[in-house]
Scaffold this motif. Structure first.
Motif, PDB file in Angstrom:
ATOM      1  N   GLN A  28      31.735 -35.180 -40.922  1.00  0.00           N
ATOM      2  CA  GLN A  28      31.663 -36.049 -42.217  1.00  0.00           C
ATOM      3  C   GLN A  28      30.649 -37.259 -41.732  1.00  0.00           C
ATOM      4  O   GLN A  28      30.023 -37.665 -42.736  1.00  0.00           O
ATOM      5  CB  GLN A  28      32.979 -36.724 -42.398  1.00  0.00           C
ATOM      6  N   PHE A  29      30.613 -37.684 -40.330  1.00  0.00           N
ATOM      7  CA  PHE A  29      29.743 -38.767 -40.195  1.00  0.00           C
ATOM      8  C   PHE A  29      28.817 -38.445 -38.965  1.00  0.00           C
ATOM      9  O   PHE A  29      29.059 -38.458 -37.754  1.00  0.00           O
ATOM     10  CB  PHE A  29      30.512 -40.157 -39.758  1.00  0.00           C
ATOM     11  N   PRO A  30      27.753 -37.685 -39.301  1.00  0.00           N
ATOM     12  CA  PRO A  30      26.790 -37.309 -38.207  1.00  0.00           C
ATOM     13  C   PRO A  30      26.430 -38.457 -37.599  1.00  0.00           C
ATOM     14  O   PRO A  30      26.097 -39.622 -37.739  1.00  0.00           O
ATOM     15  CB  PRO A  30      25.740 -36.681 -38.885  1.00  0.00           C
ATOM     16  N   GLY A  31      26.432 -38.306 -36.274  1.00  0.00           N
ATOM     17  CA  GLY A  31      25.983 -39.394 -35.207  1.00  0.00           C
ATOM     18  C   GLY A  31      27.117 -40.168 -34.547  1.00  0.00           C
ATOM     19  O   GLY A  31      27.049 -40.928 -33.697  1.00  0.00           O
ATOM     20  N   TRP A  43      43.189 -43.763 -32.377  1.00  0.00           N
ATOM     21  CA  TRP A  43      42.003 -42.825 -32.834  1.00  0.00           C
ATOM     22  C   TRP A  43      40.785 -44.068 -32.367  1.00  0.00           C
ATOM     23  O   TRP A  43      40.930 -45.110 -32.649  1.00  0.00           O
ATOM     24  CB  TRP A  43      42.099 -42.466 -34.177  1.00  0.00           C
ATOM     25  N   TRP A  44      39.740 -43.308 -31.807  1.00  0.00           N
ATOM     26  CA  TRP A  44      38.504 -43.868 -31.537  1.00  0.00           C
ATOM     27  C   TRP A  44      37.256 -43.637 -32.087  1.00  0.00           C
ATOM     28  O   TRP A  44      37.117 -42.256 -32.319  1.00  0.00           O
ATOM     29  CB  TRP A  44      38.429 -44.167 -30.121  1.00  0.00           C
ATOM     30  N   ALA A  45      36.234 -44.502 -32.330  1.00  0.00           N
ATOM     31  CA  ALA A  45      34.947 -43.930 -32.712  1.00  0.00           C
ATOM     32  C   ALA A  45      33.913 -44.678 -32.356  1.00  0.00           C
ATOM     33  O   ALA A  45      34.058 -46.092 -32.170  1.00  0.00           O
ATOM     34  CB  ALA A  45      34.849 -43.964 -34.439  1.00  0.00           C
ATOM     35  N   MET A  46      32.856 -44.361 -31.668  1.00  0.00           N
ATOM     36  CA  MET A  46      31.540 -44.879 -31.528  1.00  0.00           C
ATOM     37  C   MET A  46      30.710 -44.894 -32.727  1.00  0.00           C
ATOM     38  O   MET A  46      30.059 -43.646 -32.924  1.00  0.00           O
ATOM     39  CB  MET A  46      31.122 -44.707 -29.924  1.00  0.00           C
ATOM     40  N   VAL A  47      30.228 -45.711 -33.324  1.00  0.00           N
ATOM     41  CA  VAL A  47      29.464 -45.788 -34.386  1.00  0.00           C
ATOM     42  C   VAL A  47      28.214 -46.307 -34.283  1.00  0.00           C
ATOM     43  O   VAL A  47      28.050 -47.501 -33.968  1.00  0.00           O
ATOM     44  CB  VAL A  47      30.218 -46.434 -35.573  1.00  0.00           C
ATOM     45  N   PRO A  53      25.459 -49.910 -31.005  1.00  0.00           N
ATOM     46  CA  PRO A  53      26.617 -49.138 -31.357  1.00  0.00           C
ATOM     47  C   PRO A  53      27.898 -49.992 -31.466  1.00  0.00           C
ATOM     48  O   PRO A  53      27.876 -51.153 -30.951  1.00  0.00           O
ATOM     49  CB  PRO A  53      26.953 -48.149 -30.127  1.00  0.00           C
ATOM     50  N   ARG A  54      28.812 -49.518 -32.352  1.00  0.00           N
ATOM     51  CA  ARG A  54      30.147 -50.398 -32.581  1.00  0.00           C
ATOM     52  C   ARG A  54      31.396 -49.393 -32.150  1.00  0.00           C
ATOM     53  O   ARG A  54      31.524 -48.110 -32.566  1.00  0.00           O
ATOM     54  CB  ARG A  54      30.093 -50.892 -33.980  1.00  0.00           C
ATOM     55  N   LEU A  55      32.266 -49.944 -31.318  1.00  0.00           N
ATOM     56  CA  LEU A  55      33.482 -49.244 -31.101  1.00  0.00           C
ATOM     57  C   LEU A  55      34.685 -49.496 -31.984  1.00  0.00           C
ATOM     58  O   LEU A  55      35.010 -50.847 -32.111  1.00  0.00           O
ATOM     59  CB  LEU A  55      33.848 -49.420 -29.743  1.00  0.00           C
ATOM     60  N   LEU A  56      35.280 -48.480 -32.743  1.00  0.00           N
ATOM     61  CA  LEU A  56      36.306 -48.821 -33.420  1.00  0.00           C
ATOM     62  C   LEU A  56      37.485 -48.237 -32.933  1.00  0.00           C
ATOM     63  O   LEU A  56      37.549 -47.277 -32.239  1.00  0.00           O
ATOM     64  CB  LEU A  56      36.021 -48.329 -34.819  1.00  0.00           C
ATOM     65  N   GLU A  57      38.845 -48.762 -33.250  1.00  0.00           N
ATOM     66  CA  GLU A  57      39.892 -48.296 -32.927  1.00  0.00           C
ATOM     67  C   GLU A  57      40.912 -48.544 -34.183  1.00  0.00           C
ATOM     68  O   GLU A  57      40.800 -49.422 -34.931  1.00  0.00           O
ATOM     69  CB  GLU A  57      40.447 -49.023 -31.757  1.00  0.00           C
ATOM     70  N   ALA A  58      41.666 -47.412 -34.510  1.00  0.00           N
ATOM     71  CA  ALA A  58      42.571 -47.354 -35.651  1.00  0.00           C
ATOM     72  C   ALA A  58      43.740 -46.288 -35.315  1.00  0.00           C
ATOM     73  O   ALA A  58      43.724 -45.542 -34.270  1.00  0.00           O
ATOM     74  CB  ALA A  58      41.802 -46.647 -36.901  1.00  0.00           C
ATOM     75  N   ARG A  65      38.753 -43.336 -40.483  1.00  0.00           N
ATOM     76  CA  ARG A  65      37.728 -42.937 -41.492  1.00  0.00           C
ATOM     77  C   ARG A  65      37.198 -44.344 -42.385  1.00  0.00           C
ATOM     78  O   ARG A  65      36.185 -44.440 -42.620  1.00  0.00           O
ATOM     79  CB  ARG A  65      38.155 -41.806 -42.537  1.00  0.00           C
ATOM     80  N   ASP A  66      38.406 -44.848 -42.926  1.00  0.00           N
ATOM     81  CA  ASP A  66      37.824 -46.134 -43.807  1.00  0.00           C
ATOM     82  C   ASP A  66      37.419 -47.219 -42.978  1.00  0.00           C
ATOM     83  O   ASP A  66      36.330 -47.710 -43.585  1.00  0.00           O
ATOM     84  CB  ASP A  66      39.531 -46.678 -44.009  1.00  0.00           C
ATOM     85  N   GLU A  67      37.459 -47.244 -41.642  1.00  0.00           N
ATOM     86  CA  GLU A  67      36.766 -48.252 -40.709  1.00  0.00           C
ATOM     87  C   GLU A  67      35.328 -47.991 -40.648  1.00  0.00           C
ATOM     88  O   GLU A  67      34.386 -48.789 -40.748  1.00  0.00           O
ATOM     89  CB  GLU A  67      37.638 -48.343 -39.403  1.00  0.00           C
ATOM     90  N   ILE A  68      35.162 -46.630 -40.372  1.00  0.00           N
ATOM     91  CA  ILE A  68      33.638 -46.149 -40.078  1.00  0.00           C
ATOM     92  C   ILE A  68      32.866 -46.426 -41.562  1.00  0.00           C
ATOM     93  O   ILE A  68      31.740 -46.894 -41.379  1.00  0.00           O
ATOM     94  CB  ILE A  68      33.790 -44.608 -39.894  1.00  0.00           C
ATOM     95  N   MET A  69      33.519 -45.970 -42.671  1.00  0.00           N
ATOM     96  CA  MET A  69      32.946 -46.266 -43.934  1.00  0.00           C
ATOM     97  C   MET A  69      32.682 -47.693 -44.036  1.00  0.00           C
ATOM     98  O   MET A  69      31.559 -48.170 -44.568  1.00  0.00           O
ATOM     99  CB  MET A  69      33.676 -45.698 -45.142  1.00  0.00           C
ATOM    100  N   SER A  70      33.372 -48.593 -43.895  1.00  0.00           N
ATOM    101  CA  SER A  70      33.210 -50.091 -43.777  1.00  0.00           C
ATOM    102  C   SER A  70      32.150 -50.685 -42.950  1.00  0.00           C
ATOM    103  O   SER A  70      31.197 -51.240 -43.490  1.00  0.00           O
ATOM    104  CB  SER A  70      34.747 -50.692 -43.418  1.00  0.00           C
TER     105      SER A  70
END
Length: 75
Positions: A28-31, A43-47, A53-58, A65-70
């Protein structure tokens, strides 16, 4: 036949479900790299963003997903 495979095992393991969820978010979020932290239970994401890059945790995939979109909308 292996000890872990075979008939009668219809339900995926929690690990397989988490891996499929991470793949779905990455599609859903390439890259964006997504994973479940076994040690943290989060759950973690490197955006990748313009400013670096920004590291997110949820606590859940939906929240991640909401945090990535934000963060992507803010750049």
């Amino acid at each position: 036949m292996t000890a872990h495979g075979g008939a009668g095992r219809d339900e995926p393991t929690p690990e397989a479900m988490r891996a499929a969820t991470a793949r779905g978010l990455q599609e859903q979020f390439p890259g964006v790299r997504v994973w479940f932290g076994e040690a943290t239970g989060s759950w973690w994401a490197m955006v990748p963003l313009r400013g670096g890059p920004r590291l997110l945790e949820a606590p859940s995939p939906q929240r991640l997903r909401d945090e990535i979109m934000s963060v992507r909308s803010r750049g």
